[in-house]
Write a protein that holds these residues in place. Sequence first.
Motif, short mmCIF file in Angstrom:
data_model
loop_
_atom_site.label_atom_id
_atom_site.label_comp_id
_atom_site.label_asym_id
_atom_site.label_seq_id
_atom_site.Cartn_x
_atom_site.Cartn_y
_atom_site.Cartn_z
N THR A 176 0.83 -1.21 0.00
CA THR A 176 0.00 0.00 0.00
C THR A 176 0.86 1.26 0.00
N ALA A 177 1.87 1.29 0.85
CA ALA A 177 2.76 2.44 0.90
C ALA A 177 3.56 2.58 -0.38
N PHE A 178 3.98 1.46 -0.94
CA PHE A 178 4.75 1.44 -2.17
C PHE A 178 3.92 2.00 -3.32
N GLU A 179 2.65 1.59 -3.38
CA GLU A 179 1.75 2.07 -4.43
C GLU A 179 1.57 3.59 -4.35
N ALA A 180 1.45 4.10 -3.13
CA ALA A 180 1.27 5.54 -2.96
C ALA A 180 2.50 6.30 -3.44
N ALA A 181 3.69 5.79 -3.11
CA ALA A 181 4.92 6.45 -3.55
C ALA A 181 5.06 6.39 -5.06
N ALA A 182 4.71 5.23 -5.66
CA ALA A 182 4.80 5.09 -7.11
C ALA A 182 3.83 6.02 -7.81
N ALA A 183 2.62 6.15 -7.27
CA ALA A 183 1.61 7.02 -7.88
C ALA A 183 2.07 8.48 -7.91
N LYS A 184 2.85 8.87 -6.91
CA LYS A 184 3.34 10.25 -6.84
C LYS A 184 4.63 10.45 -7.63
N GLY A 185 5.16 9.36 -8.18
CA GLY A 185 6.40 9.46 -8.92
C GLY A 185 7.61 9.76 -8.05
N GLU A 186 7.55 9.35 -6.79
CA GLU A 186 8.64 9.65 -5.86
C GLU A 186 9.86 8.76 -6.15
N THR A 187 11.03 9.29 -5.91
CA THR A 187 12.27 8.55 -6.14
C THR A 187 12.43 7.42 -5.14
N TRP A 188 12.00 7.64 -3.89
CA TRP A 188 12.18 6.66 -2.83
C TRP A 188 10.90 6.44 -2.04
N TYR A 189 10.73 5.23 -1.59
CA TYR A 189 9.82 4.98 -0.48
C TYR A 189 10.71 4.50 0.66
N VAL A 190 10.78 5.28 1.73
CA VAL A 190 11.61 4.93 2.88
C VAL A 190 10.74 4.16 3.86
N GLU A 191 11.12 2.92 4.08
CA GLU A 191 10.34 2.02 4.93
C GLU A 191 10.29 2.56 6.35
N ALA A 192 9.10 2.67 6.89
CA ALA A 192 8.92 3.20 8.24
C ALA A 192 9.50 2.24 9.27
N ASP A 193 10.14 2.81 10.28
CA ASP A 193 10.68 2.00 11.38
C ASP A 193 9.56 1.45 12.24
N GLU A 194 9.74 0.21 12.66
CA GLU A 194 8.86 -0.34 13.68
C GLU A 194 9.44 0.01 15.04
N PRO A 195 8.62 0.29 16.02
CA PRO A 195 9.15 0.64 17.34
C PRO A 195 9.97 -0.51 17.92
N ALA A 196 11.09 -0.16 18.54
CA ALA A 196 11.94 -1.17 19.15
C ALA A 196 11.21 -1.85 20.30
N ALA A 197 11.50 -3.13 20.47
CA ALA A 197 10.82 -3.88 21.54
C ALA A 197 11.29 -3.45 22.92
N THR A 198 12.53 -2.98 22.99
CA THR A 198 13.07 -2.55 24.27
C THR A 198 13.69 -1.19 24.12
N GLY A 199 13.78 -0.46 25.22
CA GLY A 199 14.41 0.86 25.20
C GLY A 199 15.91 0.74 25.10
N ALA A 200 16.55 1.87 24.83
CA ALA A 200 18.00 1.89 24.62
C ALA A 200 18.75 1.43 25.85
N ASP A 201 18.21 1.67 27.03
CA ASP A 201 18.90 1.33 28.27
C ASP A 201 18.39 0.04 28.90
N THR A 202 17.49 -0.64 28.22
CA THR A 202 16.93 -1.87 28.76
C THR A 202 17.87 -3.04 28.48
N PRO A 203 18.21 -3.83 29.48
CA PRO A 203 19.08 -4.99 29.23
C PRO A 203 18.44 -5.95 28.24
#
Length: 494
Positions: free
Chosen positions: A358-385
């Motif tokens: 779906t996101a790829f189609e939207a970027a293609a329809a706009k003629g964009e050079t890139w679709y940058v894949e959205a980050d998924e939230p990390a399962a743990t915080g930076a300071d979490t063991p």
Amino acid sequence: MKHLALCLALVAVAPAMAQPSPETPPAAPPDWSALAVADVEAVYAETRANHPGMHDPANPGFPALLERARAEALALARKATTAGGFDASLDRFTAVLNDGHAGAYATLPQELAPTIRWPGFVAAWRGDAMYVYKAAEGGPLAGSRIESCDGTPIADWVKTKVFGWRTGAEIAGAWWSMARIALVDDGNPFVRLPNSCRFVTYGKAEDRALSWSPVPDYYQEWRNGSINGDLLPIGLEERAPGIQWIALPDFQPDEAGNAAYQRLYADLAAKADAIRGARAVVLDLRYNQGGSSLWSLRVAESLWGNEAVEARADRRSAKTTVWWRPTAGNLEEVRGFARLMTEQGDAETAAWVAKLVTAFEAAAAKGETWYVEADEPAATGADTPDPAPLLTAPVYVIVPGQCASACLDAIDVFKLFPNTRLIGAPSSADSTYMEVRNPPLPSGMARAIIPMKMYVDRPRGNGEFYTPDIAMTDFDWSTQSFLKRIEADLGARF
């Protein structure tokens, strides 16, 4: 995990050409030059329109490199008069780009493919030298070092005969897996074959004339043995008391391979306690040439635990982003990913890919050079063991020289854990251009190799390869030989 390498497209084989009936006069020989020129121009255009490198701010020299690949390939294509010349023209295009995820390859039907010839022996590269792996009766002694051919050092023969037409001259694993081709006649009319070679046996040098003939039936077995050893089926087996062996020879499995992976995952779950209490676990990547990283990811999660793998992988790739080229050709291929995942019974990944489409189609329809894949939230915080891994027994990963793409992705994950050691050869390497598709070229006897995305700030950079903790420089790469070496390492360390 933030990013997945979904699938390296399977090498498709062109359908065999129709055989003429007795009443039909034989077809005229193909115009190999015209076919080669058309295919080179087509792969050039396909690459120019779709390859991420054309717009990669970190690789401004790619457009010029592509022009050079076209020019060198066309110069050969115009001189091609045989199937071997046709094949070599496409090989040169790929070699100039010097990336296993870009270029083209021939899919010649058997009746048109060049006859492969050998000099009566199979060579093998180990370390910085070439040796005789096995020889037919009357040939040089197995184990002899091949010093030179026609007075030229063997390494120079490899650079010219092999890496003038294939990628990876600067990659140790590529020499391991492909240097032997220097002493194979693959029908390339633009290179010459040596007339004689100098063999060194027990310190004594001997010059021997080479006699070239079609390869025998057992050639393939010898060739595979020189690079990978014996082939084990996908699955889990206790091959010595307390040593659990997981064979992973293929990350682009067919229907039978997919079923074998499902059995493997069930076995890993059913035997989890025995595996985690093992003396050692072996992850065998012999014969593996990449494919989809999903297969190895699930194996890792079964061994070390989902949370332990995900937390470490997220931390490792915290700065990594994925940039897709949302072109029409690439979009159609991405749409097929969801169908593939559904067919393989992976509903979770299929749903993820559907969102990507779906996101790829939207970027293609706009003629964009890139679709940058959205980050998924990390399962743990930076300071979490990091969660404690479920597997703490020693893990040995057998690495062959051709290990690249998703095979390297597997090592990336396995090496997240300090109980993992690599045994075997130096791996191959890849660029940060990934997720290839293989559109057919005009001849119907070749396909392009087009990457659709690139990794930005990937921890493993362009051309980086893995060096084994335990180098297996022996000619015997059998399962028993590896088992013996692993037993010796366990005895020395524990």
